[in-house]
Design an enzyme around this catalytic site. Structure first.
Site, PDB file in Angstrom:
ATOM      1  N   HIS A   1      41.634  15.025  20.762  1.00 47.53           N
ATOM      2  CA  HIS A   1      42.054  13.936  19.873  1.00 47.53           C
ATOM      3  C   HIS A   1      40.906  13.526  18.960  1.00 47.53           C
ATOM      4  O   HIS A   1      40.351  12.447  19.075  1.00 47.53           O
ATOM      5  CB  HIS A   1      42.540  12.743  20.694  1.00 47.53           C
ATOM      6  CG  HIS A   1      42.880  11.555  19.835  1.00 47.53           C
ATOM      7  ND1 HIS A   1      43.904  11.578  18.911  1.00 47.53           N
ATOM      8  CD2 HIS A   1      42.305  10.333  19.713  1.00 47.53           C
ATOM      9  CE1 HIS A   1      43.932  10.423  18.281  1.00 47.53           C
ATOM     10  NE2 HIS A   1      42.982   9.653  18.733  1.00 47.53           N
TER      11      HIS A   1
ATOM     12  N   GLY B   1      44.097  -6.701  22.758  1.00 45.90           N
ATOM     13  CA  GLY B   1      43.732  -6.085  21.480  1.00 45.90           C
ATOM     14  C   GLY B   1      44.939  -5.656  20.664  1.00 45.90           C
ATOM     15  O   GLY B   1      46.090  -5.904  21.031  1.00 45.90           O
TER      16      GLY B   1
ATOM     17  N   ARG C   1      52.458  11.827  14.634  1.00 46.96           N
ATOM     18  CA  ARG C   1      52.136  12.019  13.202  1.00 46.96           C
ATOM     19  C   ARG C   1      52.634  13.379  12.713  1.00 46.96           C
ATOM     20  O   ARG C   1      53.259  13.474  11.647  1.00 46.96           O
ATOM     21  CB  ARG C   1      50.610  11.944  13.001  1.00 46.96           C
ATOM     22  CG  ARG C   1      50.069  10.533  13.095  1.00 46.96           C
ATOM     23  CD  ARG C   1      48.567  10.504  12.795  1.00 46.96           C
ATOM     24  NE  ARG C   1      48.101   9.125  12.827  1.00 46.96           N
ATOM     25  CZ  ARG C   1      46.994   8.714  13.438  1.00 46.96           C
ATOM     26  NH1 ARG C   1      46.206   9.576  14.064  1.00 46.96           N
ATOM     27  NH2 ARG C   1      46.649   7.440  13.421  1.00 46.96           N
TER      28      ARG C   1
ATOM     29  N   ILE D   1      46.180  -2.605  19.977  1.00 47.77           N
ATOM     30  CA  ILE D   1      47.089  -1.689  20.679  1.00 47.77           C
ATOM     31  C   ILE D   1      47.679  -2.404  21.895  1.00 47.77           C
ATOM     32  O   ILE D   1      48.883  -2.349  22.150  1.00 47.77           O
ATOM     33  CB  ILE D   1      46.346  -0.410  21.128  1.00 47.77           C
ATOM     34  CG1 ILE D   1      45.868   0.385  19.923  1.00 47.77           C
ATOM     35  CG2 ILE D   1      47.256   0.454  22.018  1.00 47.77           C
ATOM     36  CD1 ILE D   1      44.923   1.524  20.246  1.00 47.77           C
TER      37      ILE D   1
ATOM     38  N   ASP E   1      48.961  12.056  17.790  1.00 50.31           N
ATOM     39  CA  ASP E   1      48.847  13.224  16.906  1.00 50.31           C
ATOM     40  C   ASP E   1      50.190  13.949  16.797  1.00 50.31           C
ATOM     41  O   ASP E   1      50.574  14.420  15.725  1.00 50.31           O
ATOM     42  CB  ASP E   1      47.760  14.176  17.426  1.00 50.31           C
ATOM     43  CG  ASP E   1      46.439  13.444  17.567  1.00 50.31           C
ATOM     44  OD1 ASP E   1      46.074  12.705  16.644  1.00 50.31           O
ATOM     45  OD2 ASP E   1      45.786  13.586  18.624  1.00 50.31           O
TER      46      ASP E   1
ATOM     47  N   ASN F   1      32.055   2.330  24.249  1.00 55.29           N
ATOM     48  CA  ASN F   1      33.316   2.464  24.982  1.00 55.29           C
ATOM     49  C   ASN F   1      33.128   3.142  26.339  1.00 55.29           C
ATOM     50  O   ASN F   1      33.894   2.878  27.273  1.00 55.29           O
ATOM     51  CB  ASN F   1      34.351   3.201  24.123  1.00 55.29           C
ATOM     52  CG  ASN F   1      34.913   2.292  23.037  1.00 55.29           C
ATOM     53  OD1 ASN F   1      34.649   1.087  23.042  1.00 55.29           O
ATOM     54  ND2 ASN F   1      35.666   2.847  22.108  1.00 55.29           N
TER      55      ASN F   1
ATOM     56  N   ILE G   1      43.542   5.448  26.536  1.00 55.43           N
ATOM     57  CA  ILE G   1      43.771   5.443  25.078  1.00 55.43           C
ATOM     58  C   ILE G   1      42.428   5.349  24.334  1.00 55.43           C
ATOM     59  O   ILE G   1      42.246   5.912  23.260  1.00 55.43           O
ATOM     60  CB  ILE G   1      44.676   4.242  24.687  1.00 55.43           C
ATOM     61  CG1 ILE G   1      46.067   4.403  25.312  1.00 55.43           C
ATOM     62  CG2 ILE G   1      44.782   4.100  23.179  1.00 55.43           C
ATOM     63  CD1 ILE G   1      46.999   3.212  25.112  1.00 55.43           C
TER      64      ILE G   1
ATOM     65  N   ARG H   1      35.122   9.073  15.754  1.00 51.94           N
ATOM     66  CA  ARG H   1      35.444   8.567  17.094  1.00 51.94           C
ATOM     67  C   ARG H   1      34.226   8.688  18.009  1.00 51.94           C
ATOM     68  O   ARG H   1      34.012   7.854  18.885  1.00 51.94           O
ATOM     69  CB  ARG H   1      36.640   9.328  17.659  1.00 51.94           C
ATOM     70  CG  ARG H   1      37.934   9.035  16.888  1.00 51.94           C
ATOM     71  CD  ARG H   1      39.095   9.836  17.453  1.00 51.94           C
ATOM     72  NE  ARG H   1      40.337   9.575  16.727  1.00 51.94           N
ATOM     73  CZ  ARG H   1      40.706  10.237  15.625  1.00 51.94           C
ATOM     74  NH1 ARG H   1      39.930  11.176  15.119  1.00 51.94           N
ATOM     75  NH2 ARG H   1      41.862   9.945  15.026  1.00 51.94           N
TER      76      ARG H   1
ATOM     77  N   GLY I   1      42.750  -4.237  28.511  1.00 45.99           N
ATOM     78  CA  GLY I   1      42.462  -4.321  27.077  1.00 45.99           C
ATOM     79  C   GLY I   1      43.729  -4.780  26.369  1.00 45.99           C
ATOM     80  O   GLY I   1      43.966  -4.478  25.200  1.00 45.99           O
TER      81      GLY I   1
HETATM   82  P1  NAI Z   1      40.936  -3.930  19.601  1.00 45.93           P
HETATM   83  O1  NAI Z   1      39.516  -4.292  19.339  1.00 45.93           O
HETATM   84  O2  NAI Z   1      41.997  -4.566  18.799  1.00 45.93           O
HETATM   85  O3  NAI Z   1      41.277  -4.192  21.138  1.00 45.93           O
HETATM   86  C1  NAI Z   1      40.435  -3.791  22.174  1.00 45.93           C
HETATM   87  C2  NAI Z   1      40.567  -4.804  23.280  1.00 45.93           C
HETATM   88  O4  NAI Z   1      39.747  -4.364  24.376  1.00 45.93           O
HETATM   89  C3  NAI Z   1      40.062  -6.219  22.891  1.00 45.93           C
HETATM   90  O5  NAI Z   1      41.064  -7.179  23.156  1.00 45.93           O
HETATM   91  C4  NAI Z   1      38.845  -6.422  23.757  1.00 45.93           C
HETATM   92  O6  NAI Z   1      38.644  -7.767  24.138  1.00 45.93           O
HETATM   93  C5  NAI Z   1      39.198  -5.548  24.946  1.00 45.93           C
HETATM   94  N1  NAI Z   1      38.049  -5.211  25.782  1.00 45.93           N
HETATM   95  C6  NAI Z   1      36.786  -4.903  25.405  1.00 45.93           C
HETATM   96  N2  NAI Z   1      36.030  -4.694  26.491  1.00 45.93           N
HETATM   97  C7  NAI Z   1      36.833  -4.851  27.563  1.00 45.93           C
HETATM   98  C8  NAI Z   1      36.631  -4.767  28.968  1.00 45.93           C
HETATM   99  N3  NAI Z   1      35.446  -4.458  29.495  1.00 45.93           N
HETATM  100  N4  NAI Z   1      37.677  -5.000  29.774  1.00 45.93           N
HETATM  101  C9  NAI Z   1      38.896  -5.318  29.260  1.00 45.93           C
HETATM  102  N5  NAI Z   1      39.139  -5.410  27.945  1.00 45.93           N
HETATM  103  C10 NAI Z   1      38.114  -5.182  27.110  1.00 45.93           C
HETATM  104  O7  NAI Z   1      41.033  -2.315  19.482  1.00 45.93           O
HETATM  105  P2  NAI Z   1      42.350  -1.431  19.339  1.00 45.93           P
HETATM  106  O8  NAI Z   1      42.660  -1.241  17.920  1.00 45.93           O
HETATM  107  O9  NAI Z   1      43.384  -1.972  20.244  1.00 45.93           O
HETATM  108  O10 NAI Z   1      41.806  -0.016  19.901  1.00 45.93           O
HETATM  109  C11 NAI Z   1      41.438   0.133  21.250  1.00 45.93           C
HETATM  110  C12 NAI Z   1      40.878   1.536  21.484  1.00 45.93           C
HETATM  111  O11 NAI Z   1      41.907   2.526  21.281  1.00 45.93           O
HETATM  112  C13 NAI Z   1      39.737   1.907  20.541  1.00 45.93           C
HETATM  113  O12 NAI Z   1      38.720   2.567  21.270  1.00 45.93           O
HETATM  114  C14 NAI Z   1      40.395   2.881  19.571  1.00 45.93           C
HETATM  115  O13 NAI Z   1      39.468   3.780  19.007  1.00 45.93           O
HETATM  116  C15 NAI Z   1      41.366   3.585  20.488  1.00 45.93           C
HETATM  117  N6  NAI Z   1      42.454   4.291  19.817  1.00 45.93           N
HETATM  118  C16 NAI Z   1      42.925   5.425  20.417  1.00 45.93           C
HETATM  119  C17 NAI Z   1      43.937   6.151  19.848  1.00 45.93           C
HETATM  120  C18 NAI Z   1      44.422   7.392  20.505  1.00 45.93           C
HETATM  121  O14 NAI Z   1      45.184   8.140  19.877  1.00 45.93           O
HETATM  122  N7  NAI Z   1      44.088   7.674  21.760  1.00 45.93           N
HETATM  123  C19 NAI Z   1      44.559   5.741  18.567  1.00 45.93           C
HETATM  124  C20 NAI Z   1      44.029   4.513  18.044  1.00 45.93           C
HETATM  125  C21 NAI Z   1      43.002   3.815  18.646  1.00 45.93           C
END
Ligand code: NAI
Length: 379
Positions: free
Chosen positions: A222, A27, A197, A29, A194, A127, A152, A120, A24
């Site tokens: 989380h 994206g 923050r 992150i 968390d 997801n 993540i 979430r 991923g």
């Molecule tokens: P984003 O949409 O910018 O990036 C996600 C990436 O995953 C995209 O590039 C997409 O093409 C890729 N992707 C989708 N399906 C895939 C697959 N089968 N194989 C490989 N790549 C795939 O999202 P962002 O902002 O990067 O967030 C990613 C995740 O992290 C979300 O689920 C978000 O809720 C979660 N998150 C978790 C946090 C935590 O504290 N654990 C904090 C913030 C976000």
């Protein structure tokens, strides 16, 4: 057609190389995290005198090709390659397999982020499909007795169980009778944002100086009320600090309540500010990079163990005396985020001291957290 890979100069090193897969990586992150791994792991690479290879994978070809090529122009000794699912038909081999082969640290930020008004948990079905597909790849191409997996993607509370169960199911033909426990002790959900923050918000509330390194432990899960910041157990530069504790206890109950609420719902501030374009990416990448660096140091023998608070299958922890105490404190939860000691063999110890030092308010928060987590894990 050659495999779509971009590589920086590989330096001859003396130790076994370390390969980190970021799934991923195209994206919000993933790209920021990959940048931090490329730059911050320079010191790890040099200290260990070992090669570090960061392999990026995404279903979005342009995003991962762009990020991989861009990163490969940065002059650190960390090698970067990129692998895109879209090229699978043209490639000799499945790009996910190429990305994962020989990786002993896998970080997963793949999945959709929240939009305003979403929780979430609303992300679960989409997801869970993504994480299950990636778990099949990890089970097929990584050595599960050596590989650490850091998740993540949200909702962490319910996706870590999905990830662990998929890896265990895919390993059912293993000759290792303990493979299920081995896997469960090496798969973690990242709740560090968390703690980042909570530490930031407390630092500001107490008016601390720039050299004060305040750390607030956060246990539970989380998501909203499962996030339990332990402000009364904040430490300064790694040591329990009575003066700091006195300052926290001098805060009014209203201020403490606001701090807790801001940590539990801090993600909403970013979702609202991004106005439909995503959730926290930069702060999450910062938090994940710190954890990944600690695991890299462990895997490269720069440290014998690491201590961190991670969301894990503590049900698999078999030290009987501790297991009994954990069961009592968590009401038998299979998964929860607790302070752990981790060696190359996975979870070695669980620190329960925090549970004996809770304030009355923190005890209430913990009770609510346990109730909500029970529902999330059964999701
Ligand atoms: P984003 O949409 O910018 O990036 C996600 C990436 O995953 C995209 O590039 C997409 O093409 C890729 N992707 C989708 N399906 C895939 C697959 N089968 N194989 C490989 N790549 C795939 O999202 P962002 O902002 O990067 O967030 C990613 C995740 O992290 C979300 O689920 C978000 O809720 C979660 N998150 C978790 C946090 C935590 O504290 N654990 C904090 C913030 C976000």
């Amino acid at each position: 057609m050659p495999h779509p890979t971009t590589t920086t100069t590989t330096h001859a090193r003396h130790k076994m190389p370390l390969k980190i897969a970021v799934l991923g990586a195209g994206g919000g992150i993933g790209q920021s995290l990959s940048l931090l791994l490329k730059t911050e792991l320079r010191s790890t690479c040099l200290a260990a005198d070992a090669a570090i290879h960061v392999a990026l994978y995404d279903v979005n070809r342009d995003a991962v090709a762009g990020a991989g090529t861009d990163l490969s122009h940065i002059n650190t000794p960390v090698t970067v390659t990129w692998h895109a699912a879209a090229a699978a038909a043209a490639a000799d081999e499945d790009p996910l397999a190429t990305c994962l082969r020989d990786a002993t640290l896998v970080v997963i930020p793949a999945g959709v982020p929240r939009k305003p008004g979403m929780t979430r948990d609303d992300l679960f079905s989409i997801n869970a499909r993504i994480v299950t597909q990636l778990a099949h790849g990890i089970a097929a191409h990584c050595d599960l007795s050596r590989t650490f997996v850091l998740l993540i993607s949200n909702p962490v509370n319910s996706l870590v169980p999905v990830l662990v169960e998929t890896l265990v199911a895919d390993s059912s033909s293993s000759t290792d009778p303990d493979i299920a426990k081995t896997i469960a002790r090496r798969v973690f959900g990242l709740t560090q944002l968390d703690a980042v923050r909570a530490s930031t918000f407390l630092h500001a509330a107490l008016g601390c100086g720039p050299s004060d390194r305040v750390r607030v432990p956060v246990v539970g899960g989380h998501s909203g009320h499962t996030i339990v910041p332990l402000f009364t157990q904040a430490s300064q530069s790694g040591a329990q600090d009575h003066k700091l504790r006195a300052k926290v206890l001098a805060l009014s109950p209203e201020v403490l309540e606001q701090l807790v609420h801001r940590v539990q719902f801090g993600g909403d501030e970013v979702v609202k500010a991004k106005n439909g374009t995503g959730s926290a990416t930069l702060s999450m990448a910062y938090a994940a990079a710190q954890v990944a660096q600690a695991f890299a140091e462990l895997l490269l023998d720069l440290r014998p163990d690491l201590q961190d608070t991670l969301y894990a299958n503590i049900g698999a922890f078999s030290n009987t005396d501790v297991a009994k105490q954990v069961t009592k404190i968590t009401n038998g939860l299979a998964y929860v985020s607790l302070p752990l000691t981790i060696t190359k063999d996975g979870i070695q110890a669980i620190d329960l001291q925090w549970a004996h030092n809770l304030s009355a308010e923190e005890s209430k928060l913990w009770t609510t957290c346990v109730r909500e987590l029970e529902g999330a894990i059964k999701h």
